[in-house]
Design a protein around this motif. Structure first.
Motif, PDB file in Angstrom:
ATOM      1  N   GLU A  47       0.796  -1.106  -0.001  1.00  0.00           N
ATOM      2  CA  GLU A  47      -0.015   0.082  -0.089  1.00  0.00           C
ATOM      3  C   GLU A  47       0.811   1.359  -0.064  1.00  0.00           C
ATOM      4  OE1 GLU A  47      -2.533  -0.627   3.391  1.00  0.00           O
ATOM      5  OE2 GLU A  47      -4.313  -1.478   2.082  1.00  0.00           O
ATOM      6  N   TYR A 113      -4.302  -0.100  -7.337  1.00  0.00           N
ATOM      7  CA  TYR A 113      -4.160  -0.805  -6.031  1.00  0.00           C
ATOM      8  C   TYR A 113      -4.191  -2.171  -6.238  1.00  0.00           C
ATOM      9  CZ  TYR A 113      -5.152  -2.080  -1.087  1.00  0.00           C
ATOM     10  OH  TYR A 113      -5.418  -2.720   0.298  1.00  0.00           O
ATOM     11  N   ILE A 117      -0.895  -4.904  -5.303  1.00  0.00           N
ATOM     12  CA  ILE A 117      -1.068  -5.382  -3.847  1.00  0.00           C
ATOM     13  C   ILE A 117      -1.039  -6.870  -3.968  1.00  0.00           C
ATOM     14  CG2 ILE A 117      -3.762  -5.891  -3.774  1.00  0.00           C
ATOM     15  CD1 ILE A 117      -1.609  -3.386  -1.329  1.00  0.00           C
TER      16      ILE A 117
END
Length: 416
Positions: A47, A113, A117
């Motif tokens: 993150e 993201y 991730i």
């Protein structure tokens, strides 16, 4: 088949990976699929990579290097030979991560993201699969993105059950030890999607459903499902058994041991879910199945922190009626707020929620055009299932109660 899920805490370092082997030696590994999360706090570290990519490009290389160093340290501890194939496999994944960040054109945070991730799970399973081989455990590494298909609701994707069922049935050999990633899927264009934070439990349930598994076991650093999170509450008790319905209630209110989406597919096929300690794998732990209630029947405490409490009233002091409530909920849905509590009276409406997508400011601008708004940020939501007088008194001690709501079996309190 059996489905085992190992979370990040269980494989946070080389010692944890070695302990995973010990668990398999004690409980067996035949006809098993192992679902593994990212190692330790790697999801948080990735993150930071996403954050640097959008907000601080000067820190991006440092953020990526932290991810590389963490995994390299674990591999060095696990593999005597520095020329082991695992280092090349990991380097390919590091290069893939860099390449995506260098070539991506999408400004969509949620899309980026999900593409970034998932490298935590890909790296952890590659390392663990290779270590299993190294220790004589023949296994089949699977890319879960080729098995679990979803829509493109990035960061909280919805499963395409029909397509997923077909792919799982076709590609998983039930006679082998299989290892794959939790939390991930892919959309129709084969871009990575994620199932929401803590979604690895859900992944295990998806596989169990599609494979008609005998059981799912979630391996944790606690002895099973406790009546409260020991990080926040003292004198916790182990729950020996919980019904599906009770477990769904606990998960809905935020119990961290079981992911909210995990239980529905298991309940539909009456597949038992075990929560056990990876430190003491022979202990019985907790079973979630179709038996009624919970044993022992004691108050269960759940806390959700960093919540937002909004209190709304009409500008002209008219009643809060169906049209108002509908408008409020449309806005909450539009800005992806995860609602935990609602309470309304004749002229006021209160709602407590998570702002996972950081849309609060935009939401407030919309609401203030039509309502008087009071906003409390950083509040805590406490829920007690099967409360009694003592549990309420103990919980409220020393806290400022902003909202309180009581039902037959459930009490909810928002505090500052």
């Amino acid at each position: 088949m059996r489905v085992f899920k190992f979370g990040g805490a269980s494989v946070k370092d080389a010692k944890g990976v070695k302990n995973l082997i010990s668990v398999l030696e004690q409980v067996g590994h035949e006809k098993t699929i192992i679902v593994v999360s990212a190692m330790g706090k790697m999801t948080n570290a990735l993150e930071l990579v996403v954050g640097a990519y959008f907000d601080d490009k000067k820190e991006l290389n440092n953020a990526i290097q932290s991810v590389i160093d963490y995994h390299n340290a674990i591999m060095v501890d696990l593999f005597v030979n520095s020329d082991h194939h695992v280092f090349k496999l990991s380097e390919c994944l590091f290069n893939e991560l860099r390449n995506f960040l260098n070539t991506n054109k999408s400004p969509d945070y949620s899309f980026v993201y999900d593409q970034v991730i998932g490298f935590g799970e890909l790296l952890s399973t590659r390392i663990i699969s290779q270590y299993l081989m190294f220790k004589g455990f023949d296994n089949h590494w699977l890319d879960v993105r080729q098995l679990i298909k979803t829509d493109n609701y990035y960061r909280s994707a919805n499963v395409n059950w029909e397509e997923t069922q077909q792919l799982v049935t076709k590609h998983i050999d039930s006679k082998k030890l299989n290892i794959t990633q939790g939390f991930l899927g892919s959309d129709a264009n084969n871009f990575t999607t994620t199932l929401g934070r803590e979604g690895s439990d859900y992944t295990a349930a998806i596989f169990a459903y599609c494979l008609n598994a005998a059981s799912v076991t979630i391996w944790k650093d606690v002895p099973g499902v406790l009546n409260a999170d020991p990080r926040y509450f003292e004198n916790t008790q182990l729950l020996n058994s919980i019904s599906y319905t009770e477990a769904i209630e606990l998960a809905f209110y935020g119990a961290s041991v079981i992911h909210p989406k995990t239980l529905q597919p298991l309940q539909r096929k009456e597949i038992p879910l075990y929560v056990k300690s990876f430190l003491n794998p022979k202990a019985e732990g907790t079973v979630v199945n179709k038996t009624p209630g919970l044993v022992p029947k004691v108050p269960c405490f759940i806390v959700k922190q960093n919540q937002i409490l909004l209190s709304l009233s009409t500008l002209d002091f008219s009643y809060i009626v169906e049209d108002n409530i509908s408008e409020i909920f449309n806005l909450l849905s539009k800005y992806k707020m995860k609602v935990s509590v609602i309470q309304n009276s004749a002229i006021s409406f209160s709602v407590c929620f998570d702002d996972n997508y950081t849309n609060l400011e935009t939401l407030l601008l919309q609401l203030k055009a039509k309502f008087k708004v009071t906003c409390n940020i950083g509040v805590s939501l406490y829920t007690i299932r099967h409360y009694n007088h003592k549990s309420i008194v103990d919980l409220e001690l020393g806290k400022t109660v902003l909202l309180k709501q009581m039902f037959q079996e459930t009490l909810q309190i928002v505090t500052k």
